[in-house]
Scaffold this motif. Structure first.
Motif, PDB file in Angstrom:
ATOM      1  N   ASP A   4       0.825  -1.203   0.000  1.00 57.70           N
ATOM      2  CA  ASP A   4       0.000   0.000   0.000  1.00 57.70           C
ATOM      3  C   ASP A   4       0.863   1.258   0.000  1.00 57.70           C
ATOM      4  O   ASP A   4       0.566   2.240  -0.698  1.00 57.70           O
ATOM      5  N   LEU A   5       1.931   1.265   0.790  1.00 57.19           N
ATOM      6  CA  LEU A   5       2.808   2.432   0.829  1.00 57.19           C
ATOM      7  C   LEU A   5       3.492   2.654  -0.507  1.00 57.19           C
ATOM      8  O   LEU A   5       3.662   3.794  -0.949  1.00 57.19           O
ATOM      9  N   GLN A   6       3.890   1.582  -1.168  1.00 53.97           N
ATOM     10  CA  GLN A   6       4.485   1.709  -2.486  1.00 53.97           C
ATOM     11  C   GLN A   6       3.484   2.267  -3.485  1.00 53.97           C
ATOM     12  O   GLN A   6       3.811   3.133  -4.305  1.00 53.97           O
ATOM     13  N   ALA A   7       2.245   1.771  -3.412  1.00 57.23           N
ATOM     14  CA  ALA A   7       1.189   2.293  -4.290  1.00 57.23           C
ATOM     15  C   ALA A   7       0.958   3.774  -4.026  1.00 57.23           C
ATOM     16  O   ALA A   7       0.754   4.565  -4.961  1.00 57.23           O
ATOM     17  N   LEU A   8       1.002   4.171  -2.758  1.00 59.12           N
ATOM     18  CA  LEU A   8       0.815   5.575  -2.400  1.00 59.12           C
ATOM     19  C   LEU A   8       1.904   6.444  -3.006  1.00 59.12           C
ATOM     20  O   LEU A   8       1.624   7.506  -3.562  1.00 59.12           O
ATOM     21  N   ARG A   9       3.157   6.010  -2.911  1.00 59.84           N
ATOM     22  CA  ARG A   9       4.266   6.785  -3.482  1.00 59.84           C
ATOM     23  C   ARG A   9       4.060   6.992  -4.978  1.00 59.84           C
ATOM     24  O   ARG A   9       4.327   8.067  -5.510  1.00 59.84           O
ATOM     25  N   GLU A  10       3.575   5.966  -5.666  1.00 64.54           N
ATOM     26  CA  GLU A  10       3.339   6.080  -7.109  1.00 64.54           C
ATOM     27  C   GLU A  10       2.183   7.029  -7.400  1.00 64.54           C
ATOM     28  O   GLU A  10       2.244   7.835  -8.346  1.00 64.54           O
ATOM     29  N   LEU A  11       1.127   6.964  -6.598  1.00 60.95           N
ATOM     30  CA  LEU A  11      -0.025   7.841  -6.817  1.00 60.95           C
ATOM     31  C   LEU A  11       0.327   9.298  -6.550  1.00 60.95           C
ATOM     32  O   LEU A  11      -0.196  10.207  -7.203  1.00 60.95           O
ATOM     33  N   GLU A  12       1.229   9.535  -5.597  1.00 58.84           N
ATOM     34  CA  GLU A  12       1.616  10.909  -5.267  1.00 58.84           C
ATOM     35  C   GLU A  12       2.372  11.597  -6.399  1.00 58.84           C
ATOM     36  O   GLU A  12       2.430  12.830  -6.443  1.00 58.84           O
ATOM     37  N   ARG A  13       2.921  10.817  -7.300  1.00 60.40           N
ATOM     38  CA  ARG A  13       3.679  11.407  -8.410  1.00 60.40           C
ATOM     39  C   ARG A  13       2.782  11.837  -9.575  1.00 60.40           C
ATOM     40  O   ARG A  13       3.248  12.498 -10.507  1.00 60.40           O
ATOM     41  N   LEU A  14       1.518  11.467  -9.537  1.00 61.61           N
ATOM     42  CA  LEU A  14       0.614  11.800 -10.631  1.00 61.61           C
ATOM     43  C   LEU A  14       0.025  13.191 -10.437  1.00 61.61           C
ATOM     44  O   LEU A  14      -0.418  13.540  -9.343  1.00 61.61           O
ATOM     45  N   PRO A  15      -0.005  14.006 -11.466  1.00 56.87           N
ATOM     46  CA  PRO A  15      -0.558  15.361 -11.338  1.00 56.87           C
ATOM     47  C   PRO A  15      -2.081  15.330 -11.252  1.00 56.87           C
ATOM     48  O   PRO A  15      -2.741  14.486 -11.848  1.00 56.87           O
ATOM     49  N   LEU A  16      -2.634  16.285 -10.506  1.00 58.34           N
ATOM     50  CA  LEU A  16      -4.094  16.391 -10.377  1.00 58.34           C
ATOM     51  C   LEU A  16      -4.708  17.212 -11.502  1.00 58.34           C
ATOM     52  O   LEU A  16      -5.914  17.158 -11.712  1.00 58.34           O
ATOM     53  N   GLY A  17      -3.900  18.008 -12.184  1.00 60.38           N
ATOM     54  CA  GLY A  17      -4.437  18.839 -13.247  1.00 60.38           C
ATOM     55  C   GLY A  17      -5.326  19.957 -12.735  1.00 60.38           C
ATOM     56  O   GLY A  17      -6.322  20.307 -13.377  1.00 60.38           O
ATOM     57  N   LEU A  18      -4.961  20.544 -11.609  1.00 67.50           N
ATOM     58  CA  LEU A  18      -5.754  21.633 -11.045  1.00 67.50           C
ATOM     59  C   LEU A  18      -5.500  22.932 -11.821  1.00 67.50           C
ATOM     60  O   LEU A  18      -4.435  23.112 -12.414  1.00 67.50           O
ATOM     61  N   PRO A  19      -6.460  23.857 -11.815  1.00 69.02           N
ATOM     62  CA  PRO A  19      -6.255  25.150 -12.483  1.00 69.02           C
ATOM     63  C   PRO A  19      -5.071  25.897 -11.877  1.00 69.02           C
ATOM     64  O   PRO A  19      -4.752  25.740 -10.697  1.00 69.02           O
ATOM     65  N   ALA A  20      -4.437  26.712 -12.674  1.00 71.65           N
ATOM     66  CA  ALA A  20      -3.304  27.509 -12.203  1.00 71.65           C
ATOM     67  C   ALA A  20      -3.730  28.366 -11.011  1.00 71.65           C
ATOM     68  O   ALA A  20      -4.770  29.028 -11.045  1.00 71.65           O
ATOM     69  N   GLY A  21      -2.930  28.342  -9.975  1.00 74.11           N
ATOM     70  CA  GLY A  21      -3.202  29.165  -8.801  1.00 74.11           C
ATOM     71  C   GLY A  21      -4.015  28.487  -7.724  1.00 74.11           C
ATOM     72  O   GLY A  21      -4.096  28.992  -6.600  1.00 74.11           O
ATOM     73  N   LEU A  22      -4.632  27.349  -8.025  1.00 75.97           N
ATOM     74  CA  LEU A  22      -5.416  26.633  -7.025  1.00 75.97           C
ATOM     75  C   LEU A  22      -4.517  25.638  -6.297  1.00 75.97           C
ATOM     76  O   LEU A  22      -3.921  24.760  -6.912  1.00 75.97           O
ATOM     77  N   GLU A  23      -4.421  25.781  -4.985  1.00 74.56           N
ATOM     78  CA  GLU A  23      -3.609  24.893  -4.168  1.00 74.56           C
ATOM     79  C   GLU A  23      -4.512  23.993  -3.331  1.00 74.56           C
ATOM     80  O   GLU A  23      -5.480  24.463  -2.727  1.00 74.56           O
ATOM     81  N   LEU A  24      -4.178  22.715  -3.324  1.00 75.43           N
ATOM     82  CA  LEU A  24      -4.925  21.729  -2.546  1.00 75.43           C
ATOM     83  C   LEU A  24      -3.932  20.975  -1.677  1.00 75.43           C
ATOM     84  O   LEU A  24      -3.026  20.323  -2.183  1.00 75.43           O
ATOM     85  N   GLU A  25      -4.088  21.093  -0.361  1.00 81.53           N
ATOM     86  CA  GLU A  25      -3.146  20.465   0.566  1.00 81.53           C
ATOM     87  C   GLU A  25      -3.884  19.491   1.470  1.00 81.53           C
ATOM     88  O   GLU A  25      -4.899  19.834   2.084  1.00 81.53           O
ATOM     89  N   TRP A  26      -3.370  18.264   1.554  1.00 83.52           N
ATOM     90  CA  TRP A  26      -3.959  17.248   2.427  1.00 83.52           C
ATOM     91  C   TRP A  26      -3.350  17.378   3.810  1.00 83.52           C
ATOM     92  O   TRP A  26      -2.139  17.338   3.980  1.00 83.52           O
ATOM     93  N   LEU A  27      -4.213  17.502   4.828  1.00 79.46           N
ATOM     94  CA  LEU A  27      -3.786  17.672   6.213  1.00 79.46           C
ATOM     95  C   LEU A  27      -3.764  16.361   6.978  1.00 79.46           C
ATOM     96  O   LEU A  27      -3.494  16.348   8.174  1.00 79.46           O
ATOM     97  N   GLY A  28      -4.030  15.264   6.289  1.00 79.26           N
ATOM     98  CA  GLY A  28      -4.164  13.984   6.966  1.00 79.26           C
ATOM     99  C   GLY A  28      -5.619  13.690   7.264  1.00 79.26           C
ATOM    100  O   GLY A  28      -6.478  14.579   7.327  1.00 79.26           O
ATOM    101  N   VAL A  29      -5.948  12.400   7.420  1.00 80.83           N
ATOM    102  CA  VAL A  29      -7.310  11.922   7.635  1.00 80.83           C
ATOM    103  C   VAL A  29      -8.191  12.490   6.520  1.00 80.83           C
ATOM    104  O   VAL A  29      -7.924  12.273   5.349  1.00 80.83           O
ATOM    105  N   ALA A  30      -9.237  13.256   6.830  1.00 81.21           N
ATOM    106  CA  ALA A  30     -10.101  13.825   5.787  1.00 81.21           C
ATOM    107  C   ALA A  30      -9.937  15.334   5.689  1.00 81.21           C
ATOM    108  O   ALA A  30     -10.792  16.019   5.124  1.00 81.21           O
ATOM    109  N   GLY A  31      -8.850  15.866   6.258  1.00 83.61           N
ATOM    110  CA  GLY A  31      -8.668  17.307   6.298  1.00 83.61           C
ATOM    111  C   GLY A  31      -7.964  17.866   5.076  1.00 83.61           C
ATOM    112  O   GLY A  31      -6.981  17.293   4.593  1.00 83.61           O
ATOM    113  N   TYR A  32      -8.467  18.997   4.584  1.00 83.80           N
ATOM    114  CA  TYR A  32      -7.872  19.660   3.422  1.00 83.80           C
ATOM    115  C   TYR A  32      -7.861  21.165   3.621  1.00 83.80           C
ATOM    116  O   TYR A  32      -8.748  21.745   4.267  1.00 83.80           O
ATOM    117  N   ARG A  33      -6.845  21.788   3.016  1.00 80.37           N
ATOM    118  CA  ARG A  33      -6.804  23.244   2.885  1.00 80.37           C
ATOM    119  C   ARG A  33      -6.782  23.569   1.402  1.00 80.37           C
ATOM    120  O   ARG A  33      -5.959  23.041   0.643  1.00 80.37           O
TER     121      ARG A  33
END
Length: 268
Positions: A4-33
């Protein structure tokens, strides 16, 4: 777990394709900024990381101002809470007090805020709530059944009458909502409770911030709520048991070959 950790590392390298200027940060669990045009909003922020012993010994689970300042130094314009389990709601009152921002959620969320001497806004499903460039709507949802798939943990409304009685088990689930966010020409859907209400119609979304058993078919699916919520931030990432994160991409491909599965690196 290593798979699972290896799969996570691979998924983290994929771009989300978010619009320029939009930042999405995962805070852990279900938290986001989410930040855009200098405005930040928080969804289910949880950085105080209540230890397991607090649950077992029924000790108070309260915000940690030092951890909030460390991981959330930027003021929030608004906070949106999908349900009131401690790993989704414990930090909302302290952040709101510091930043002077509104907090949106259920009746139970309003009661939690009142215990801290503050006011929470009880949402109306489908109503648009604006925070700078963000437009947010709440959709009635449901929490997944855990405990061998038979029961929602700590179900029912929050009824605690004193802030010092807020042990983890006192943070009852309350009403559950999915949270739709529109900003910069795209839509995101946050499903922190890891299930959907089949009676509700969910409009198509671009990015689905999904509990790992979510079953929407968006353009991008971002798994969430798979890290150990008793382990403090700042240390090595630990996954919850039997999360089977490595199986998520294949499960999604079986439903939609057009959906990209990507992951975010947790706040450090």
């Amino acid at each position: 777990m290593s798979e699972d950790l290896q799969a996570l590392r691979e998924l983290e390298r994929l771009p989300l394709g978010l619009p320029a200027g939009l930042e999405l940060e995962w805070l852990g669990v279900a938290g986001y900024r989410l930040t855009y045009e200098g405005v930040s909003i928080l969804v289910d922020p949880y950085v105080s990381r209540v230890p397991l012993r607090s649950l077992l010994l029924r000790r108070p689970a309260l915000p940690d101002p030092a951890l909030i300042m460390r991981y959330l130094p930027q003021p929030a314009a608004a906070i949106f809470v999908g349900h009131t389990h401690w790993d989704h709601a414990v930090d909302a009152p302290a952040i709101a007090r510091r930043d002077g921002c509104p907090v949106y959620g259920s009746d139970s969320l309003a009661r939690l805020m009142a215990l801290h001497g503050q006011t929470g806004i009880v949402v109306e499903p489908g109503r648009a709530y604006e925070a700078g460039p963000f437009v947010v709507r709440f959709t009635p949802s449901r929490h997944s059944k855990l405990l061998f798939g038979r029961k929602v943990p700590f179900d029912g409304p929050l009824t605690c009458e004193d802030v010092h009685g807020l042990s983890p088990g006192a943070y009852r689930c309350g009403a559950v909502f999915g949270i739709r966010i529109e900003v910069a020409g795209i839509s995101l859907y946050h499903q922190g409770s890891a299930d959907l209400d089949d009676a509700q119609t969910i409009e198509p979304v671009d990015v689905f911030l999904a509990g790992v058993t979510g079953r929407q078919v968006p353009r991008v699916l971002v798994p969430t709520h798979y890290d150990d919520f008793f382990a403090p931030l700042g240390g090595q990432l630990k996954l919850v048991r039997r999360v089977a994160l490595a199986e998520v991409p294949e499960e999604v491909r079986a439903v939609s070959s057009a959906t990209t599965v990507a992951a975010l690196t947790r706040v450090r």
